[in-house]
Design a protein around this motif. Structure first.
Motif, mmCIF file in Angstrom:
data_model
loop_
_atom_site.group_PDB
_atom_site.id
_atom_site.type_symbol
_atom_site.label_atom_id
_atom_site.label_comp_id
_atom_site.label_asym_id
_atom_site.label_seq_id
_atom_site.Cartn_x
_atom_site.Cartn_y
_atom_site.Cartn_z
ATOM 1 N N GLU A 333 0.836 -1.218 0.000
ATOM 2 C CA GLU A 333 0.000 0.000 0.000
ATOM 3 C C GLU A 333 0.863 1.257 0.000
ATOM 4 O O GLU A 333 0.578 2.231 -0.686
ATOM 5 C CB GLU A 333 -0.845 0.042 1.278
ATOM 6 C CG GLU A 333 -2.141 -0.709 1.218
ATOM 7 C CD GLU A 333 -2.713 -0.902 2.616
ATOM 8 O OE1 GLU A 333 -3.433 -1.887 2.789
ATOM 9 O OE2 GLU A 333 -2.414 -0.085 3.525
ATOM 10 N N LYS A 334 1.911 1.200 0.819
ATOM 11 C CA LYS A 334 2.746 2.394 1.014
ATOM 12 C C LYS A 334 3.611 2.679 -0.214
ATOM 13 O O LYS A 334 3.757 3.823 -0.631
ATOM 14 C CB LYS A 334 3.639 2.165 2.240
ATOM 15 C CG LYS A 334 4.578 3.285 2.590
ATOM 16 C CD LYS A 334 3.977 4.200 3.632
ATOM 17 C CE LYS A 334 4.817 5.435 3.882
ATOM 18 N NZ LYS A 334 4.680 6.455 2.844
ATOM 19 N N PHE A 335 4.174 1.615 -0.788
ATOM 20 C CA PHE A 335 5.160 1.828 -1.853
ATOM 21 C C PHE A 335 4.672 1.471 -3.251
ATOM 22 O O PHE A 335 5.309 1.847 -4.230
ATOM 23 C CB PHE A 335 6.449 1.037 -1.519
ATOM 24 C CG PHE A 335 7.031 1.400 -0.181
ATOM 25 C CD1 PHE A 335 7.360 2.722 0.109
ATOM 26 C CD2 PHE A 335 7.202 0.446 0.813
ATOM 27 C CE1 PHE A 335 7.878 3.081 1.353
ATOM 28 C CE2 PHE A 335 7.717 0.792 2.058
ATOM 29 C CZ PHE A 335 8.049 2.105 2.328
ATOM 30 N N GLY A 336 3.578 0.723 -3.348
ATOM 31 C CA GLY A 336 3.008 0.392 -4.655
ATOM 32 C C GLY A 336 3.973 -0.389 -5.529
ATOM 33 O O GLY A 336 4.865 -1.071 -5.033
ATOM 34 N N GLY A 337 3.807 -0.282 -6.825
ATOM 35 C CA GLY A 337 4.756 -0.905 -7.743
ATOM 36 C C GLY A 337 4.238 -2.169 -8.377
ATOM 37 O O GLY A 337 3.869 -3.108 -7.684
ATOM 38 N N ASP A 338 4.202 -2.184 -9.728
ATOM 39 C CA ASP A 338 3.844 -3.415 -10.439
ATOM 40 C C ASP A 338 5.051 -4.335 -10.538
ATOM 41 O O ASP A 338 4.922 -5.551 -10.503
ATOM 42 C CB ASP A 338 3.342 -3.078 -11.843
ATOM 43 C CG ASP A 338 2.045 -2.292 -11.792
ATOM 44 O OD1 ASP A 338 1.144 -2.715 -11.050
ATOM 45 O OD2 ASP A 338 1.952 -1.258 -12.468
ATOM 46 N N ALA A 339 6.233 -3.711 -10.685
ATOM 47 C CA ALA A 339 7.480 -4.473 -10.705
ATOM 48 C C ALA A 339 8.188 -4.262 -9.375
ATOM 49 O O ALA A 339 8.079 -3.190 -8.768
ATOM 50 C CB ALA A 339 8.368 -3.974 -11.844
ATOM 51 N N LEU A 340 8.911 -5.280 -8.916
ATOM 52 C CA LEU A 340 9.594 -5.170 -7.624
ATOM 53 C C LEU A 340 10.495 -3.934 -7.586
ATOM 54 O O LEU A 340 10.561 -3.227 -6.574
ATOM 55 C CB LEU A 340 10.416 -6.444 -7.353
ATOM 56 C CG LEU A 340 11.188 -6.447 -6.036
ATOM 57 C CD1 LEU A 340 10.245 -6.374 -4.841
ATOM 58 C CD2 LEU A 340 12.081 -7.675 -5.940
ATOM 59 N N GLY A 341 11.168 -3.636 -8.704
ATOM 60 C CA GLY A 341 12.065 -2.475 -8.757
ATOM 61 C C GLY A 341 11.342 -1.169 -8.456
ATOM 62 O O GLY A 341 11.915 -0.266 -7.823
ATOM 63 N N ASP A 342 10.073 -1.058 -8.875
ATOM 64 C CA ASP A 342 9.293 0.163 -8.580
ATOM 65 C C ASP A 342 9.085 0.293 -7.079
ATOM 66 O O ASP A 342 9.205 1.382 -6.501
ATOM 67 C CB ASP A 342 7.903 0.102 -9.242
ATOM 68 C CG ASP A 342 7.962 -0.070 -10.747
ATOM 69 O OD1 ASP A 342 9.036 0.180 -11.329
ATOM 70 O OD2 ASP A 342 6.925 -0.458 -11.331
ATOM 71 N N LEU A 343 8.756 -0.831 -6.464
ATOM 72 C CA LEU A 343 8.505 -0.833 -5.018
ATOM 73 C C LEU A 343 9.790 -0.466 -4.260
ATOM 74 O O LEU A 343 9.775 0.359 -3.342
ATOM 75 C CB LEU A 343 7.986 -2.216 -4.606
ATOM 76 C CG LEU A 343 7.510 -2.395 -3.166
ATOM 77 C CD1 LEU A 343 6.359 -3.398 -3.102
ATOM 78 C CD2 LEU A 343 8.616 -2.874 -2.245
ATOM 79 N N LEU A 344 10.918 -1.029 -4.693
ATOM 80 C CA LEU A 344 12.186 -0.749 -4.015
ATOM 81 C C LEU A 344 12.584 0.714 -4.182
ATOM 82 O O LEU A 344 13.095 1.343 -3.255
ATOM 83 C CB LEU A 344 13.299 -1.669 -4.557
ATOM 84 C CG LEU A 344 13.083 -3.170 -4.355
ATOM 85 C CD1 LEU A 344 14.298 -3.963 -4.839
ATOM 86 C CD2 LEU A 344 12.795 -3.502 -2.896
ATOM 87 N N ALA A 345 12.320 1.260 -5.368
ATOM 88 C CA ALA A 345 12.668 2.664 -5.617
ATOM 89 C C ALA A 345 11.834 3.589 -4.728
ATOM 90 O O ALA A 345 12.341 4.565 -4.166
ATOM 91 C CB ALA A 345 12.447 2.997 -7.094
#
Ligand code: EPS
Length: 359
Positions: A333-345
Protein backbone atom coordinates in the motif's frame (compact mmCIF):
# COMPACT_ATOMS: atom_id res chain seq x y z
CA UNK A 1 -2.92 -3.29 -6.82
CA UNK A 2 -3.45 -4.26 -3.18
CA UNK A 3 -2.15 -7.58 -1.87
CA UNK A 4 -4.99 -10.04 -1.38
CA UNK A 5 -5.14 -13.57 -0.02
CA UNK A 6 -7.94 -16.05 -0.62
CA UNK A 7 -7.77 -19.58 0.76
CA UNK A 8 -9.80 -22.77 0.47
CA UNK A 9 -9.48 -26.33 1.68
CA UNK A 10 -10.63 -28.84 4.26
CA UNK A 11 -8.45 -30.70 6.75
CA UNK A 12 -8.91 -34.15 5.16
CA UNK A 13 -9.90 -33.00 1.67
CA UNK A 14 -7.53 -33.34 -1.30
CA UNK A 15 -5.55 -30.14 -0.66
CA UNK A 16 -5.37 -26.66 0.83
CA UNK A 17 -5.32 -23.79 -1.63
CA UNK A 18 -4.13 -20.18 -1.49
CA UNK A 19 -4.34 -17.51 -4.16
CA UNK A 20 -2.18 -14.44 -3.57
CA UNK A 21 -2.87 -11.49 -5.81
CA UNK A 22 -1.22 -8.07 -6.04
CA UNK A 23 2.37 -9.29 -5.72
CA UNK A 24 4.84 -7.29 -7.82
CA UNK A 25 6.59 -9.02 -10.69
CA UNK A 26 10.22 -10.07 -10.31
CA UNK A 27 10.12 -11.29 -6.71
CA UNK A 28 12.38 -14.34 -6.40
CA UNK A 29 10.87 -17.16 -4.37
CA UNK A 30 12.82 -20.06 -2.93
CA UNK A 31 10.85 -23.29 -2.75
CA UNK A 32 13.09 -24.69 -0.01
CA UNK A 33 12.41 -21.60 2.10
CA UNK A 34 8.63 -22.03 1.84
CA UNK A 35 8.95 -25.75 2.57
CA UNK A 36 11.19 -25.00 5.56
CA UNK A 37 8.44 -22.77 7.02
CA UNK A 38 5.84 -25.47 6.34
CA UNK A 39 8.10 -27.95 8.11
CA UNK A 40 8.57 -25.62 11.11
CA UNK A 41 4.77 -25.36 11.47
CA UNK A 42 4.50 -29.13 11.69
CA UNK A 43 7.02 -29.34 14.53
CA UNK A 44 6.49 -28.70 18.18
CA UNK A 45 5.81 -30.61 21.32
CA UNK A 46 2.35 -32.10 21.71
CA UNK A 47 1.30 -32.37 18.06
CA UNK A 48 -1.06 -35.11 16.92
CA UNK A 49 0.08 -38.32 15.15
CA UNK A 50 -1.39 -36.66 12.06
CA UNK A 51 1.94 -34.86 11.68
CA UNK A 52 3.63 -38.19 10.96
CA UNK A 53 1.30 -38.63 7.99
CA UNK A 54 1.70 -35.14 6.56
CA UNK A 55 4.91 -33.86 4.91
CA UNK A 56 3.73 -30.43 3.87
CA UNK A 57 5.25 -29.12 0.65
CA UNK A 58 4.21 -26.21 -1.52
CA UNK A 59 3.16 -26.70 -5.12
CA UNK A 60 2.78 -23.71 -7.41
CA UNK A 61 0.09 -23.85 -10.07
CA UNK A 62 0.26 -20.31 -11.46
CA UNK A 63 1.88 -16.91 -11.22
CA UNK A 64 5.52 -18.05 -11.06
CA UNK A 65 8.03 -18.73 -13.83
CA UNK A 66 11.56 -19.95 -13.19
CA UNK A 67 11.20 -18.93 -9.54
CA UNK A 68 10.12 -15.33 -10.21
CA UNK A 69 6.67 -13.88 -9.68
CA UNK A 70 4.91 -12.72 -12.84
CA UNK A 71 2.86 -9.99 -11.12
CA UNK A 72 -0.22 -12.14 -11.69
CA UNK A 73 -2.16 -14.24 -9.15
CA UNK A 74 0.10 -16.75 -7.46
CA UNK A 75 -1.74 -20.05 -6.91
CA UNK A 76 -0.32 -22.33 -4.20
CA UNK A 77 -1.47 -25.69 -2.92
CA UNK A 78 -0.44 -27.92 -0.04
CA UNK A 79 -1.76 -31.46 -0.43
CA UNK A 80 -3.26 -33.41 2.47
CA UNK A 81 -1.51 -36.78 2.43
CA UNK A 82 -4.07 -38.08 4.92
CA UNK A 83 -6.74 -37.63 2.23
CA UNK A 84 -5.95 -41.13 0.96
CA UNK A 85 -7.55 -42.45 4.19
CA UNK A 86 -10.62 -40.25 3.65
CA UNK A 87 -11.19 -40.67 -0.06
CA UNK A 88 -14.79 -41.83 0.34
CA UNK A 89 -15.57 -39.72 3.44
CA UNK A 90 -14.18 -36.48 2.01
CA UNK A 91 -14.87 -37.07 -1.67
CA UNK A 92 -15.73 -33.69 -3.22
CA UNK A 93 -18.21 -35.48 -5.50
CA UNK A 94 -20.85 -38.04 -4.63
CA UNK A 95 -18.65 -40.99 -3.62
CA UNK A 96 -18.75 -44.17 -5.64
CA UNK A 97 -18.78 -47.66 -4.15
CA UNK A 98 -19.33 -48.81 -0.59
CA UNK A 99 -18.36 -46.47 2.26
CA UNK A 100 -14.77 -47.14 3.30
CA UNK A 101 -11.97 -45.47 5.26
CA UNK A 102 -12.52 -42.55 7.62
CA UNK A 103 -15.30 -39.96 7.73
CA UNK A 104 -18.08 -42.34 6.72
CA UNK A 105 -20.14 -41.91 9.90
CA UNK A 106 -21.98 -38.67 10.67
CA UNK A 107 -20.55 -36.57 13.51
CA UNK A 108 -23.41 -35.45 15.79
CA UNK A 109 -21.58 -34.68 19.07
CA UNK A 110 -20.25 -31.10 18.96
CA UNK A 111 -17.12 -30.33 20.99
CA UNK A 112 -17.31 -27.39 23.42
CA UNK A 113 -14.76 -24.78 22.28
CA UNK A 114 -14.76 -25.88 18.63
CA UNK A 115 -16.79 -24.33 15.79
CA UNK A 116 -18.88 -27.53 15.73
CA UNK A 117 -22.15 -26.41 17.36
CA UNK A 118 -22.29 -22.80 16.19
CA UNK A 119 -21.28 -23.91 12.68
CA UNK A 120 -23.86 -26.71 12.48
CA UNK A 121 -26.63 -24.34 13.60
CA UNK A 122 -25.49 -21.58 11.27
CA UNK A 123 -25.16 -23.71 8.13
CA UNK A 124 -27.98 -26.12 8.85
CA UNK A 125 -25.91 -29.28 8.48
CA UNK A 126 -26.67 -32.60 10.15
CA UNK A 127 -23.11 -33.93 9.90
CA UNK A 128 -20.80 -31.74 12.00
CA UNK A 129 -17.92 -32.92 9.79
CA UNK A 130 -19.21 -30.41 7.22
CA UNK A 131 -18.21 -27.72 9.74
CA UNK A 132 -15.11 -29.02 11.45
CA UNK A 133 -13.19 -29.83 8.30
CA UNK A 134 -12.88 -26.20 7.27
CA UNK A 135 -12.73 -24.86 10.82
CA UNK A 136 -9.67 -27.07 11.48
CA UNK A 137 -6.31 -25.43 12.11
CA UNK A 138 -4.91 -27.63 9.34
CA UNK A 139 -5.87 -24.61 7.24
CA UNK A 140 -2.96 -22.67 8.73
CA UNK A 141 -0.56 -24.59 6.44
CA UNK A 142 -1.44 -22.36 3.48
CA UNK A 143 -1.36 -19.27 5.68
CA UNK A 144 2.24 -20.19 6.44
CA UNK A 145 2.98 -20.68 2.72
CA UNK A 146 1.53 -17.22 1.99
CA UNK A 147 3.49 -15.79 4.93
CA UNK A 148 6.67 -17.22 3.49
CA UNK A 149 6.03 -15.35 0.22
CA UNK A 150 5.31 -12.20 2.25
CA UNK A 151 8.60 -12.61 4.12
CA UNK A 152 10.46 -12.82 0.79
CA UNK A 153 8.90 -9.49 -0.23
CA UNK A 154 9.62 -7.89 3.15
CA UNK A 155 13.25 -9.08 3.08
CA UNK A 156 13.71 -6.98 -0.10
CA UNK A 157 13.08 -3.85 2.03
CA UNK A 158 15.07 -5.01 5.04
CA UNK A 159 12.19 -6.26 7.20
CA UNK A 160 12.55 -9.50 9.18
CA UNK A 161 9.67 -11.15 11.04
CA UNK A 162 10.09 -13.82 13.71
CA UNK A 163 7.69 -15.67 15.97
CA UNK A 164 8.48 -17.45 19.23
CA UNK A 165 6.73 -19.19 22.10
CA UNK A 166 6.58 -17.25 25.36
CA UNK A 167 4.98 -19.97 27.44
CA UNK A 168 7.52 -21.45 29.83
CA UNK A 169 7.70 -25.08 30.82
CA UNK A 170 5.66 -26.11 27.79
CA UNK A 171 6.94 -29.69 27.57
CA UNK A 172 6.11 -30.43 31.20
CA UNK A 173 2.65 -28.89 30.83
CA UNK A 174 2.04 -30.95 27.68
CA UNK A 175 3.22 -34.18 29.34
CA UNK A 176 0.98 -33.59 32.35
CA UNK A 177 -2.01 -32.67 30.22
CA UNK A 178 -1.53 -35.67 27.94
CA UNK A 179 -1.35 -37.99 30.95
CA UNK A 180 -4.67 -36.52 32.10
CA UNK A 181 -6.06 -36.82 28.54
CA UNK A 182 -6.36 -33.04 28.50
CA UNK A 183 -4.97 -30.18 26.37
CA UNK A 184 -3.07 -26.90 26.92
CA UNK A 185 -2.72 -23.51 25.27
CA UNK A 186 -0.07 -20.83 25.57
CA UNK A 187 1.25 -17.46 24.45
CA UNK A 188 3.32 -16.60 21.38
CA UNK A 189 5.08 -13.39 20.38
CA UNK A 190 6.00 -12.03 16.97
CA UNK A 191 8.60 -9.32 16.43
CA UNK A 192 9.24 -7.48 13.18
CA UNK A 193 12.45 -5.49 12.74
CA UNK A 194 13.20 -2.88 10.09
CA UNK A 195 9.61 -1.67 9.62
CA UNK A 196 9.84 2.03 8.74
CA UNK A 197 7.47 4.60 10.27
CA UNK A 198 4.29 5.01 8.23
CA UNK A 199 2.80 1.53 7.70
CA UNK A 200 -0.98 1.65 8.27
CA UNK A 201 -2.95 4.81 8.93
CA UNK A 202 -4.87 6.51 11.73
CA UNK A 203 -7.39 7.71 9.13
CA UNK A 204 -9.87 4.84 9.48
CA UNK A 205 -10.30 1.78 11.68
CA UNK A 206 -9.76 -0.55 8.78
CA UNK A 207 -6.39 1.01 7.95
CA UNK A 208 -4.93 0.93 11.46
CA UNK A 209 -1.97 -1.44 11.48
CA UNK A 210 -2.63 -2.59 15.06
CA UNK A 211 -6.26 -3.39 14.19
CA UNK A 212 -5.15 -5.32 11.12
CA UNK A 213 -2.54 -7.34 12.99
CA UNK A 214 -5.03 -8.08 15.76
CA UNK A 215 -7.70 -9.17 13.28
CA UNK A 216 -5.29 -11.44 11.47
CA UNK A 217 -4.08 -13.11 14.68
CA UNK A 218 -7.56 -13.29 16.20
CA UNK A 219 -8.72 -14.84 12.94
CA UNK A 220 -6.37 -17.75 13.59
CA UNK A 221 -7.81 -20.93 15.12
CA UNK A 222 -7.75 -21.07 18.95
CA UNK A 223 -6.54 -17.48 19.45
CA UNK A 224 -8.56 -15.74 22.16
CA UNK A 225 -6.44 -12.70 22.96
CA UNK A 226 -4.05 -10.33 21.18
CA UNK A 227 -1.94 -7.50 22.54
CA UNK A 228 0.40 -5.01 20.93
CA UNK A 229 3.49 -3.96 22.88
CA UNK A 230 2.74 -3.92 26.60
CA UNK A 231 -0.96 -4.19 25.79
CA UNK A 232 -3.04 -4.91 28.91
CA UNK A 233 -0.12 -4.00 31.17
CA UNK A 234 -0.30 -0.39 29.92
CA UNK A 235 -3.72 -0.04 31.53
CA UNK A 236 -2.08 -0.25 34.97
CA UNK A 237 0.57 2.41 34.30
CA UNK A 238 0.60 6.19 34.45
CA UNK A 239 1.05 8.07 31.19
CA UNK A 240 4.53 9.18 32.23
CA UNK A 241 5.58 5.53 32.57
CA UNK A 242 3.60 4.23 29.61
CA UNK A 243 4.79 6.22 26.60
CA UNK A 244 8.05 6.05 24.69
CA UNK A 245 9.99 9.31 24.72
CA UNK A 246 11.20 10.60 21.36
CA UNK A 247 14.99 10.91 20.95
CA UNK A 248 17.34 11.68 18.08
CA UNK A 249 20.93 10.80 17.21
CA UNK A 250 23.02 10.75 14.02
CA UNK A 251 20.86 7.94 12.59
CA UNK A 252 17.65 9.89 13.09
CA UNK A 253 14.61 9.64 15.33
CA UNK A 254 14.31 6.73 17.76
CA UNK A 255 12.90 5.61 21.12
CA UNK A 256 14.74 4.17 24.07
CA UNK A 257 11.70 2.22 25.22
CA UNK A 258 9.12 0.41 23.08
CA UNK A 259 6.05 -0.05 25.24
CA UNK A 260 3.83 0.80 22.26
CA UNK A 261 5.17 -2.23 20.39
CA UNK A 262 6.17 -0.10 17.41
CA UNK A 263 2.70 1.25 16.64
CA UNK A 264 1.19 4.61 17.65
CA UNK A 265 -2.17 5.84 16.37
CA UNK A 266 -2.44 2.73 14.22
CA UNK A 267 0.76 3.65 12.35
CA UNK A 268 4.18 1.99 12.63
CA UNK A 269 6.61 4.38 14.35
CA UNK A 270 9.92 2.85 13.26
CA UNK A 271 10.50 0.74 16.36
CA UNK A 272 10.28 -3.03 16.45
CA UNK A 273 6.71 -4.29 16.01
CA UNK A 274 5.83 -6.52 18.98
CA UNK A 275 2.58 -8.52 18.99
CA UNK A 276 1.43 -11.34 21.26
CA UNK A 277 -1.36 -13.86 20.87
CA UNK A 278 -2.92 -16.08 23.53
CA UNK A 279 -4.06 -19.54 22.45
CA UNK A 280 -6.77 -21.38 24.34
CA UNK A 281 -6.35 -25.09 25.13
CA UNK A 282 -7.41 -27.14 22.09
CA UNK A 283 -11.03 -28.29 22.24
CA UNK A 284 -10.74 -31.95 21.19
CA UNK A 285 -10.40 -33.76 24.51
CA UNK A 286 -9.70 -37.46 24.95
CA UNK A 287 -11.70 -37.15 28.19
CA UNK A 288 -14.65 -35.34 26.63
CA UNK A 289 -16.80 -32.60 28.12
CA UNK A 290 -20.59 -32.66 28.17
CA UNK A 291 -22.41 -32.13 24.91
CA UNK A 292 -25.74 -32.89 23.29
CA UNK A 293 -26.30 -35.34 20.45
CA UNK A 294 -27.72 -33.15 17.71
CA UNK A 295 -29.60 -36.09 16.18
CA UNK A 296 -31.38 -37.33 19.31
CA UNK A 297 -31.33 -34.19 21.48
CA UNK A 298 -30.01 -36.35 24.34
CA UNK A 299 -27.27 -35.26 26.73
CA UNK A 300 -24.03 -37.02 25.72
CA UNK A 301 -20.24 -36.68 25.64
CA UNK A 302 -18.49 -34.66 22.95
CA UNK A 303 -16.74 -36.17 19.93
CA UNK A 304 -13.39 -37.79 20.66
CA UNK A 305 -10.96 -37.99 17.76
CA UNK A 306 -7.23 -37.91 17.23
CA UNK A 307 -5.92 -34.44 17.96
CA UNK A 308 -3.04 -32.37 19.30
CA UNK A 309 -2.38 -31.93 23.03
CA UNK A 310 -0.86 -28.54 22.19
CA UNK A 311 -0.06 -26.56 19.06
CA UNK A 312 1.54 -23.49 20.64
CA UNK A 313 4.84 -23.90 18.80
CA UNK A 314 2.93 -24.22 15.54
CA UNK A 315 1.03 -21.04 16.41
CA UNK A 316 4.34 -19.16 16.73
CA UNK A 317 5.05 -20.01 13.07
CA UNK A 318 1.48 -19.24 11.97
CA UNK A 319 1.44 -15.93 13.87
CA UNK A 320 4.73 -15.01 12.21
CA UNK A 321 3.07 -15.66 8.84
CA UNK A 322 0.01 -13.58 9.77
CA UNK A 323 2.14 -10.62 10.82
CA UNK A 324 4.36 -10.98 7.73
CA UNK A 325 1.33 -11.01 5.45
CA UNK A 326 -0.19 -7.89 7.04
CA UNK A 327 3.14 -6.05 6.91
CA UNK A 328 3.63 -7.03 3.27
CA UNK A 329 0.14 -5.73 2.54
CA UNK A 330 0.95 -2.46 4.31
CA UNK A 331 4.27 -2.22 2.44
CA UNK A 332 2.53 -2.70 -0.91
CA UNK A 333 0.00 0.00 0.00
CA UNK A 334 2.75 2.39 1.01
CA UNK A 335 5.16 1.83 -1.85
CA UNK A 336 3.01 0.39 -4.66
CA UNK A 337 4.76 -0.90 -7.74
CA UNK A 338 3.84 -3.42 -10.44
CA UNK A 339 7.48 -4.47 -10.70
CA UNK A 340 9.59 -5.17 -7.62
CA UNK A 341 12.06 -2.47 -8.76
CA UNK A 342 9.29 0.16 -8.58
CA UNK A 343 8.50 -0.83 -5.02
CA UNK A 344 12.19 -0.75 -4.01
CA UNK A 345 12.67 2.66 -5.62
CA UNK A 346 9.67 4.08 -3.73
CA UNK A 347 10.97 2.59 -0.48
CA UNK A 348 14.40 4.13 -1.08
CA UNK A 349 12.94 7.56 -1.91
CA UNK A 350 10.78 7.45 1.23
CA UNK A 351 13.74 6.63 3.50
CA UNK A 352 15.63 9.53 1.90
CA UNK A 353 12.78 11.85 2.86
CA UNK A 354 12.25 10.88 6.49
CA UNK A 355 14.57 11.39 9.47
CA UNK A 356 14.80 7.68 10.32
CA UNK A 357 17.01 4.77 9.49
CA UNK A 358 16.82 1.10 10.46
CA UNK A 359 18.79 0.08 13.56
C1 EPS B 1 -7.11 -30.14 14.14
C2 EPS B 1 -7.16 -31.50 14.49
C3 EPS B 1 -6.03 -32.41 14.17
C4 EPS B 1 -4.76 -31.62 13.99
C5 EPS B 1 -5.05 -30.56 12.92
C6 EPS B 1 -5.95 -29.53 13.49
O1 EPS B 1 -6.25 -33.06 12.93
P1 EPS B 1 -6.53 -34.60 12.84
O2 EPS B 1 -7.91 -34.75 13.42
O3 EPS B 1 -6.46 -34.97 11.39
O4 EPS B 1 -5.46 -35.26 13.67
O5 EPS B 1 -3.69 -32.44 13.66
O6 EPS B 1 -3.89 -29.94 12.51
C7 EPS B 1 -3.29 -30.36 11.37
C8 EPS B 1 -3.64 -31.43 10.69
C9 EPS B 1 -2.19 -29.51 10.96
O7 EPS B 1 -1.53 -29.81 9.94
O8 EPS B 1 -1.95 -28.50 11.66
C10 EPS B 1 -8.26 -29.27 14.41
O9 EPS B 1 -9.34 -29.77 14.76
O10 EPS B 1 -8.13 -28.02 14.32
Amino acid sequence: MALKLVTAGESHGPALVAILSGLPSGLVLDRSQVDADLHRRQQGYGRSPRQQIERDEVEVLAGLRHGRTLGTPLALIVRNRDHKNWEWGMSPWQPEGEPSGKGTKEVTLPRPGHADLAGALKYGVSDVRDVLERASARHTAVIVAAGSVAKALLAEIGIAVEGQVLTSDLERRVDEARADRDTVGGVVEVRARGVPPGFGSYATKGERLDARLAASLMGTQAVKGVEIGEGFELATKRGSAAHDEILRDERGLYRKTNRAGGIEGGVSNGEEIVVRAAMKPLPTLMKPLASVDLQTGEQAEALVERSDTAAVEALAVVAEACVAWELARAAKEKFGGDALGDLLAAHHAYLERIDWSPR
